[in-house]
Design an enzyme around this catalytic site. Sequence first.
Site, PDB file in Angstrom:
ATOM      1  N   ARG A 179       6.140   1.316   0.978  1.00 10.19           N
ATOM      2  CA  ARG A 179       6.405  -0.115   0.035  1.00 10.19           C
ATOM      3  C   ARG A 179       7.004  -1.181   0.642  1.00 10.19           C
ATOM      4  NH1 ARG A 179       6.267   3.050  -4.943  1.00 10.19           N
ATOM      5  NH2 ARG A 179       6.034   1.427  -5.824  1.00 10.19           N
ATOM      6  N   ASP A 182      -2.472   5.104 -10.117  1.00  9.02           N
ATOM      7  CA  ASP A 182      -1.548   5.907 -10.254  1.00  9.02           C
ATOM      8  C   ASP A 182      -2.197   7.180 -11.191  1.00  9.02           C
ATOM      9  OD1 ASP A 182       0.778   3.241 -11.627  1.00  9.02           O
ATOM     10  OD2 ASP A 182       0.508   4.406  -9.372  1.00  9.02           O
TER      11      ASP A 182
HETATM   12  C1  EPZ Z   1       2.998  -1.416  -9.109  1.00  7.15           C
HETATM   13  O1  EPZ Z   1       3.838  -0.997  -7.703  1.00  7.15           O
HETATM   14  C2  EPZ Z   1       3.223  -0.116  -9.853  1.00  7.15           C
HETATM   15  N1  EPZ Z   1       4.883   0.033 -10.107  1.00  7.15           N
HETATM   16  C3  EPZ Z   1       2.705   1.384  -9.135  1.00  7.15           C
HETATM   17  O2  EPZ Z   1       3.253   2.355  -9.999  1.00  7.15           O
HETATM   18  C4  EPZ Z   1       1.277   1.274  -9.346  1.00  7.15           C
HETATM   19  O3  EPZ Z   1       1.024   2.285  -8.432  1.00  7.15           O
HETATM   20  C5  EPZ Z   1       1.302  -0.448  -7.878  1.00  7.15           C
HETATM   21  O4  EPZ Z   1       2.026  -1.296  -8.934  1.00  7.15           O
HETATM   22  C6  EPZ Z   1      -0.156  -0.350  -7.503  1.00  7.15           C
HETATM   23  O5  EPZ Z   1      -1.017  -0.952  -8.885  1.00  7.15           O
HETATM   24  C7  EPZ Z   1       5.150  -1.301 -10.596  1.00  7.15           C
HETATM   25  O6  EPZ Z   1       5.263  -1.932 -11.457  1.00  7.15           O
HETATM   26  C8  EPZ Z   1       6.968  -0.411 -11.565  1.00  7.15           C
HETATM   27  P1  EPZ Z   1       1.727  -3.397  -4.757  1.00  7.15           P
HETATM   28  P2  EPZ Z   1       4.540  -2.036  -6.802  1.00  7.15           P
HETATM   29  O7  EPZ Z   1       3.284  -4.020  -4.240  1.00  7.15           O
HETATM   30  O8  EPZ Z   1       4.673  -3.730  -6.660  1.00  7.15           O
HETATM   31  C9  EPZ Z   1       0.966  -2.870  -0.409  1.00  7.15           C
HETATM   32  C10 EPZ Z   1       3.751   4.221 -11.067  1.00  7.15           C
HETATM   33  O9  EPZ Z   1       3.169   5.329 -10.007  1.00  7.15           O
HETATM   34  N2  EPZ Z   1       1.645  -3.905  -0.359  1.00  7.15           N
HETATM   35  O10 EPZ Z   1       1.026  -3.555  -5.995  1.00  7.15           O
HETATM   36  O11 EPZ Z   1       5.305  -1.309  -5.667  1.00  7.15           O
HETATM   37  C11 EPZ Z   1       1.810  -1.708  -0.227  1.00  7.15           C
HETATM   38  O12 EPZ Z   1       2.267  -1.090   0.389  1.00  7.15           O
HETATM   39  C12 EPZ Z   1       4.446   3.369 -10.061  1.00  7.15           C
HETATM   40  O13 EPZ Z   1       3.834   3.878 -12.547  1.00  7.15           O
HETATM   41  C13 EPZ Z   1       1.813  -4.068   1.026  1.00  7.15           C
HETATM   42  O14 EPZ Z   1       1.645  -3.838   2.147  1.00  7.15           O
HETATM   43  O15 EPZ Z   1       2.699  -1.815  -5.783  1.00  7.15           O
HETATM   44  C14 EPZ Z   1       0.679  -0.161  -1.633  1.00  7.15           C
HETATM   45  O16 EPZ Z   1       0.269  -0.060  -0.528  1.00  7.15           O
HETATM   46  C15 EPZ Z   1       3.831   3.511  -8.218  1.00  7.15           C
HETATM   47  N3  EPZ Z   1       2.664  -5.461   1.425  1.00  7.15           N
HETATM   48  C16 EPZ Z   1      -0.248  -1.865  -1.616  1.00  7.15           C
HETATM   49  O17 EPZ Z   1       0.257  -2.890  -1.524  1.00  7.15           O
HETATM   50  C17 EPZ Z   1       3.641  -6.359   0.346  1.00  7.15           C
HETATM   51  O18 EPZ Z   1       4.239  -7.260   0.200  1.00  7.15           O
HETATM   52  C18 EPZ Z   1      -0.017  -1.678  -3.929  1.00  7.15           C
HETATM   53  O19 EPZ Z   1       1.581  -1.805  -3.650  1.00  7.15           O
HETATM   54  C19 EPZ Z   1       3.793  -5.548  -1.117  1.00  7.15           C
HETATM   55  C20 EPZ Z   1       2.911  -4.539  -1.191  1.00  7.15           C
END
Ligand code: EPZ
Length: 434
Positions: free
Chosen positions: A133, A319
Amino acid sequence: MTLLAAPAKTVVQPRLEITGGKRLSGEIKVNGAKNSALVLMAACLLTRETLRLRNVPRLTDIAAMGEILAALGVQVVRGGEIIDLDGDNITQAAPPYELVNTLRASFFCIGPLLARMGMAQVPLPGGCQIGSRPVVEHVRGLKALGAQVTIDHGVVTAVVPGRRRRLTGGQIHLDCPSVGATETLMMAAVLAEGETTIENAAQEPEVVDLANLLIAMGGRIRGAGTPSIVIDGVDQLHGADYAVIPDRIEAGTLLLAGAITRSDLLVTPVIPEHLKAVLTKLEDAGCHLQVEGKGLRIRADAVRAVDLRTQPFPGFPTDLQAPFMGLLATAQGTSMVVENIFENRLQHVAELQRMGASIRLQGNTACIEGVARLSGAPVQGTDLRASAAMVLAGLAAEGITSVMGLEFLDRGYAALEERLNGVGASIRRVVDPH
Ligand code: EPZ
């Protein structure tokens, strides 16, 4: 005479005991979206006036976010599914470490605090069960808006230099369509001087919900829900009275409860456009779906195998990968599931195997051979959605399934067992009697 040591007190983990094999029927309610409510709450920091949010789910994560905002000086008043947030008197720009560590979503404070106060200090949100994350995109974007950002000892410190301490609009191109980064940068840019564009923005409905709230508060945002969002900064925002969208992930989970028990179930409210990829897969798997009022009725008898690959919206949501795999474990035929979003989000496979599922894992790909019947067993939920998957599997399994990991489940599903029991399930929550 030797005294036998008293047996060590076996601490019984709180668990749900599910007696499987019951058909569901009737109508089951969908709550407000957790992943929208959390970020909408953080938006209260952007105005001195009161923000009223309706349809807010009663979840441990929501309570934790309320505590974090209160620690910053926000007056938080909760009444049922309504929360009033008064950000008139923000006393500090650094949420307390011990609180932040309990809730990853507290990182949503950094954008609005920076926009409101010209500085913010928020601990890095730790990794979790499903992956590292990172917040690289959030930090890069804040720098593009003129913030000086440093990370020391796990704490992110962001400061807007200059006398006016006001962010400046800029061009941002996200390396990956991060939901959190898109939301953080929208909240930072909405009060910046000038225009900001965010390219390769996340298109999730929760991003659109936040944009709609900011617009209701007087913000000027175009293109939310597309890969390109344009924000014209304004000098200040006013309060609003705003209802959170229904939780599409909870809706998908409840539709899957109807499918895995081969039931006829009305799930409501549902916004079908928020779940197109999931509804298509449910129909491909042989489920019948029809719109009924504000909800969707699902009818399932024979369920067949389908292939899934998780993608950013509008693709299949990560999710719902674990809950959908629960269904596929009981489908006729062989399914391939590929998890492309998070690096470690297949831990529910081992738990489903304990219930007799026939699944082979190869890296981020699972090959699931449906079995006629899962068998009840004690299983552990390893993250929020994996816990939900185990509840679904328990609804369909022969005998009793004990699902542990309720601290995860209760973060995302309010009173899930009451609602499922209300449509015919047989679930008992057991907590340690001592
Ligand atoms: C949001 O998390 C949701 N959480 C997650 O829900 C959801 O799974 C996710 O979006 C994807 O849809 C909330 O909204 C509170 P991302 P977020 O940044 O924002 C990578 C649940 O079960 N990434 O879109 O943290 C990251 O590692 C939760 O309700 C980078 O590489 O998700 C991941 O592999 C779990 N660099 C992918 O992108 C960054 O700077 C998606 O992450 C940021 C993210």
